[in-house]
Design a protein around this motif. Structure first.
Motif, PDB file in Angstrom:
ATOM      1  N   GLU A   1     -27.177   1.081  38.360  1.00  0.00           N
ATOM      2  CA  GLU A   1     -28.498   1.708  38.267  1.00  0.00           C
ATOM      3  C   GLU A   1     -28.464   2.989  37.443  1.00  0.00           C
ATOM      4  O   GLU A   1     -29.446   3.313  36.770  1.00  0.00           O
ATOM      5  CB  GLU A   1     -29.030   2.016  39.674  1.00  0.00           C
ATOM      6  CG  GLU A   1     -29.334   0.789  40.510  1.00  0.00           C
ATOM      7  CD  GLU A   1     -28.085   0.160  41.105  1.00  0.00           C
ATOM      8  OE1 GLU A   1     -28.196  -0.930  41.703  1.00  0.00           O
ATOM      9  OE2 GLU A   1     -26.997   0.756  40.969  1.00  0.00           O
TER      10      GLU A   1
ATOM     11  N   THR B   1     -28.705   2.068  33.650  1.00  0.00           N
ATOM     12  CA  THR B   1     -29.788   1.202  33.181  1.00  0.00           C
ATOM     13  C   THR B   1     -30.630   1.887  32.113  1.00  0.00           C
ATOM     14  O   THR B   1     -30.951   1.294  31.074  1.00  0.00           O
ATOM     15  CB  THR B   1     -30.677   0.770  34.357  1.00  0.00           C
ATOM     16  OG1 THR B   1     -29.864   0.100  35.325  1.00  0.00           O
ATOM     17  CG2 THR B   1     -31.767  -0.173  33.881  1.00  0.00           C
ATOM     18  N   ILE B   2     -31.015   3.144  32.343  1.00  0.00           N
ATOM     19  CA  ILE B   2     -31.853   3.858  31.374  1.00  0.00           C
ATOM     20  C   ILE B   2     -31.103   4.099  30.059  1.00  0.00           C
ATOM     21  O   ILE B   2     -31.654   3.830  28.976  1.00  0.00           O
ATOM     22  CB  ILE B   2     -32.375   5.174  31.980  1.00  0.00           C
ATOM     23  CG1 ILE B   2     -33.313   4.872  33.155  1.00  0.00           C
ATOM     24  CG2 ILE B   2     -33.085   6.015  30.922  1.00  0.00           C
ATOM     25  CD1 ILE B   2     -33.830   6.095  33.851  1.00  0.00           C
TER      26      ILE B   2
ATOM     27  N   PHE C   1     -31.045   0.911  28.258  1.00  0.00           N
ATOM     28  CA  PHE C   1     -32.363   0.566  27.717  1.00  0.00           C
ATOM     29  C   PHE C   1     -32.554   1.186  26.338  1.00  0.00           C
ATOM     30  O   PHE C   1     -32.993   0.509  25.388  1.00  0.00           O
ATOM     31  CB  PHE C   1     -33.453   1.040  28.677  1.00  0.00           C
ATOM     32  CG  PHE C   1     -34.849   0.870  28.131  1.00  0.00           C
ATOM     33  CD1 PHE C   1     -35.511  -0.343  28.252  1.00  0.00           C
ATOM     34  CD2 PHE C   1     -35.489   1.914  27.479  1.00  0.00           C
ATOM     35  CE1 PHE C   1     -36.793  -0.509  27.743  1.00  0.00           C
ATOM     36  CE2 PHE C   1     -36.776   1.759  26.969  1.00  0.00           C
ATOM     37  CZ  PHE C   1     -37.424   0.544  27.104  1.00  0.00           C
TER      38      PHE C   1
ATOM     39  N   LEU D   1     -32.170  -6.637  37.781  1.00  0.00           N
ATOM     40  CA  LEU D   1     -32.388  -5.288  37.259  1.00  0.00           C
ATOM     41  C   LEU D   1     -32.478  -5.269  35.743  1.00  0.00           C
ATOM     42  O   LEU D   1     -33.439  -4.741  35.166  1.00  0.00           O
ATOM     43  CB  LEU D   1     -31.267  -4.366  37.738  1.00  0.00           C
ATOM     44  CG  LEU D   1     -31.346  -2.916  37.276  1.00  0.00           C
ATOM     45  CD1 LEU D   1     -32.619  -2.255  37.800  1.00  0.00           C
ATOM     46  CD2 LEU D   1     -30.112  -2.145  37.739  1.00  0.00           C
ATOM     47  N   PHE D   2     -31.489  -5.860  35.068  1.00  0.00           N
ATOM     48  CA  PHE D   2     -31.511  -5.863  33.608  1.00  0.00           C
ATOM     49  C   PHE D   2     -32.652  -6.723  33.069  1.00  0.00           C
ATOM     50  O   PHE D   2     -33.289  -6.378  32.076  1.00  0.00           O
ATOM     51  CB  PHE D   2     -30.177  -6.369  33.069  1.00  0.00           C
ATOM     52  CG  PHE D   2     -29.041  -5.416  33.276  1.00  0.00           C
ATOM     53  CD1 PHE D   2     -29.280  -4.076  33.484  1.00  0.00           C
ATOM     54  CD2 PHE D   2     -27.725  -5.855  33.268  1.00  0.00           C
ATOM     55  CE1 PHE D   2     -28.235  -3.181  33.685  1.00  0.00           C
ATOM     56  CE2 PHE D   2     -26.682  -4.973  33.464  1.00  0.00           C
ATOM     57  CZ  PHE D   2     -26.930  -3.630  33.670  1.00  0.00           C
TER      58      PHE D   2
ATOM     59  N   LYS E   1     -35.519  -7.271  34.424  1.00  0.00           N
ATOM     60  CA  LYS E   1     -36.770  -6.548  34.605  1.00  0.00           C
ATOM     61  C   LYS E   1     -36.886  -5.372  33.654  1.00  0.00           C
ATOM     62  O   LYS E   1     -37.987  -5.006  33.205  1.00  0.00           O
ATOM     63  CB  LYS E   1     -36.882  -6.069  36.051  1.00  0.00           C
ATOM     64  CG  LYS E   1     -38.181  -5.349  36.403  1.00  0.00           C
ATOM     65  CD  LYS E   1     -39.374  -6.273  36.291  1.00  0.00           C
ATOM     66  CE  LYS E   1     -40.644  -5.574  36.755  1.00  0.00           C
ATOM     67  NZ  LYS E   1     -41.846  -6.422  36.591  1.00  0.00           N
ATOM     68  N   SER E   2     -35.756  -4.759  33.313  1.00  0.00           N
ATOM     69  CA  SER E   2     -35.764  -3.546  32.486  1.00  0.00           C
ATOM     70  C   SER E   2     -35.802  -3.849  30.999  1.00  0.00           C
ATOM     71  O   SER E   2     -36.442  -3.109  30.232  1.00  0.00           O
ATOM     72  CB  SER E   2     -34.526  -2.694  32.814  1.00  0.00           C
ATOM     73  OG  SER E   2     -34.476  -2.352  34.176  1.00  0.00           O
TER      74      SER E   2
ATOM     75  N   ILE F   1     -39.452  -6.987  28.419  1.00  0.00           N
ATOM     76  CA  ILE F   1     -40.677  -6.246  28.725  1.00  0.00           C
ATOM     77  C   ILE F   1     -41.926  -7.072  28.465  1.00  0.00           C
ATOM     78  O   ILE F   1     -42.793  -7.206  29.335  1.00  0.00           O
ATOM     79  CB  ILE F   1     -40.723  -4.938  27.897  1.00  0.00           C
ATOM     80  CG1 ILE F   1     -39.469  -4.107  28.187  1.00  0.00           C
ATOM     81  CG2 ILE F   1     -41.985  -4.146  28.212  1.00  0.00           C
ATOM     82  CD1 ILE F   1     -39.335  -2.897  27.308  1.00  0.00           C
TER      83      ILE F   1
END
Length: 280
Positions: free
Chosen positions: A123, A126-127, A130, A215-216, A218-219, A222
């Motif tokens: 987590e 993740t940003i 991204f 998680l990935f 969903k992130s 898009i």
């Protein structure tokens, strides 16, 4: 009769009973999921849930397979999980061979970094991932799911395979060279079959991680839903005002089937692989 055997028998019975209880606790969520997939809508929404059903129904599965994009989601998940398993296994095999058979600077530091990488929560990255995928124009593509999973699966796979490569005697390698085998031939025709159980064991973890990833997906996915995977398909059936729990359970059951098939296919290699890892 041996009195020592009488003393050990209660402890063995206690251990077997404890193992059985743990297995029941672990398997009960799976049983409830499959049961919910076969329950009619009235029983799922009942205020008095029962751990059985006398009127099994396939309506939930029908709603799942009637979704136009479900087949595409399924194929995308297979592509992502298959790519991660193959790529991470090959890279980890070569890297584990390098850090085991060759002496170079910072080798110990590199191995420690593999362990440190396992301690970083997904987590937290993740940003940054991204923005990295955005800069490389990989958002809304399957590549944005494949590359991070390969990166996260490699440290564990390399560390685990290192024990298998180390267990192969160096005398076997020297004998192969004396017989005229090249380094590449020894690598793929002798060493690779010997460490294959370890590759299977690491591939199981890579497959499960990529297959169940939400998680990935969903992130990084898009706007282009055609690149979504199966975990994202669950959102189709979950609506805050009126969730379709039967559809969620049926879709989750369908998602579990490929994992079970994968386990059945590799179970023998998996047991030997884990046994070799523990032994090492």
């Amino acid at each position: 009769m041996n009195p020592l055997r009488l003393v050990r028998r209660p402890w063995r019975l206690l251990a077997e009973t404890s193992a059985l209880l743990i297995a029941v606790v672990v398997a009960f969520p799976l049983y409830w999921m499959v049961l919910g997939a076969f329950k009619p809508a009235g029983e799922i929404e009942s205020s008095e849930p029962r751990p059985w059903t006398l009127n099994p129904s396939l309506d939930s599965f029908r709603r799942v397979f009637e979704q136009n994009e479900f087949g595409r989601y399924f194929l995308n998940s297979l592509v992502v999980a298959g790519s991660v398993v193959i790529a991470s296994a090959l890279i980890a095999f070569l890297a584990a061979t390098a850090v085991t058979r060759f002496r170079f600077r910072f080798r110990t530091t590199l191995l420690i970094m593999f362990l440190v990488a396992q301690m970083v929560p997904v987590e937290a990255l993740t940003i940054p991932l991204f923005f990295l995928m955005r800069d490389f124009n990989q958002l809304n593509t399957l590549g944005s799911l494949i590359l991070p999973h390969i990166a996260f699966s490699l440290p564990f796979a390399i560390w685990m395979l290192r024990g298998f490569v180390k267990a192969v005697p160096e005398a076997l390698e020297e004998a192969a060279y004396i017989d005229g085998a090249s380094r590449s031939r020894f690598l793929w025709q002798i060493l690779f079959p010997l460490v294959f159980p370890g590759l299977v064991a690491t591939s199981v973890f890579s497959f499960i991680s990529a297959w169940n990833d939400f998680l990935f997906a969903k992130s990084f996915i898009i706007s282009d839903t055609s690149q979504s995977t199966l975990p994202m398909a669950l959102l189709v059936f979950y609506k805050p005002d009126e969730p379709d729990w039967g559809g969620v359970m049926a879709a989750s059951t369908v998602m579990t089937i490929p994992v079970l098939i994968f386990f059945v296919l590799v179970q023998r290699r998996l047991v030997s692989g884990l046994g070799g890892a523990v032994k090492d």
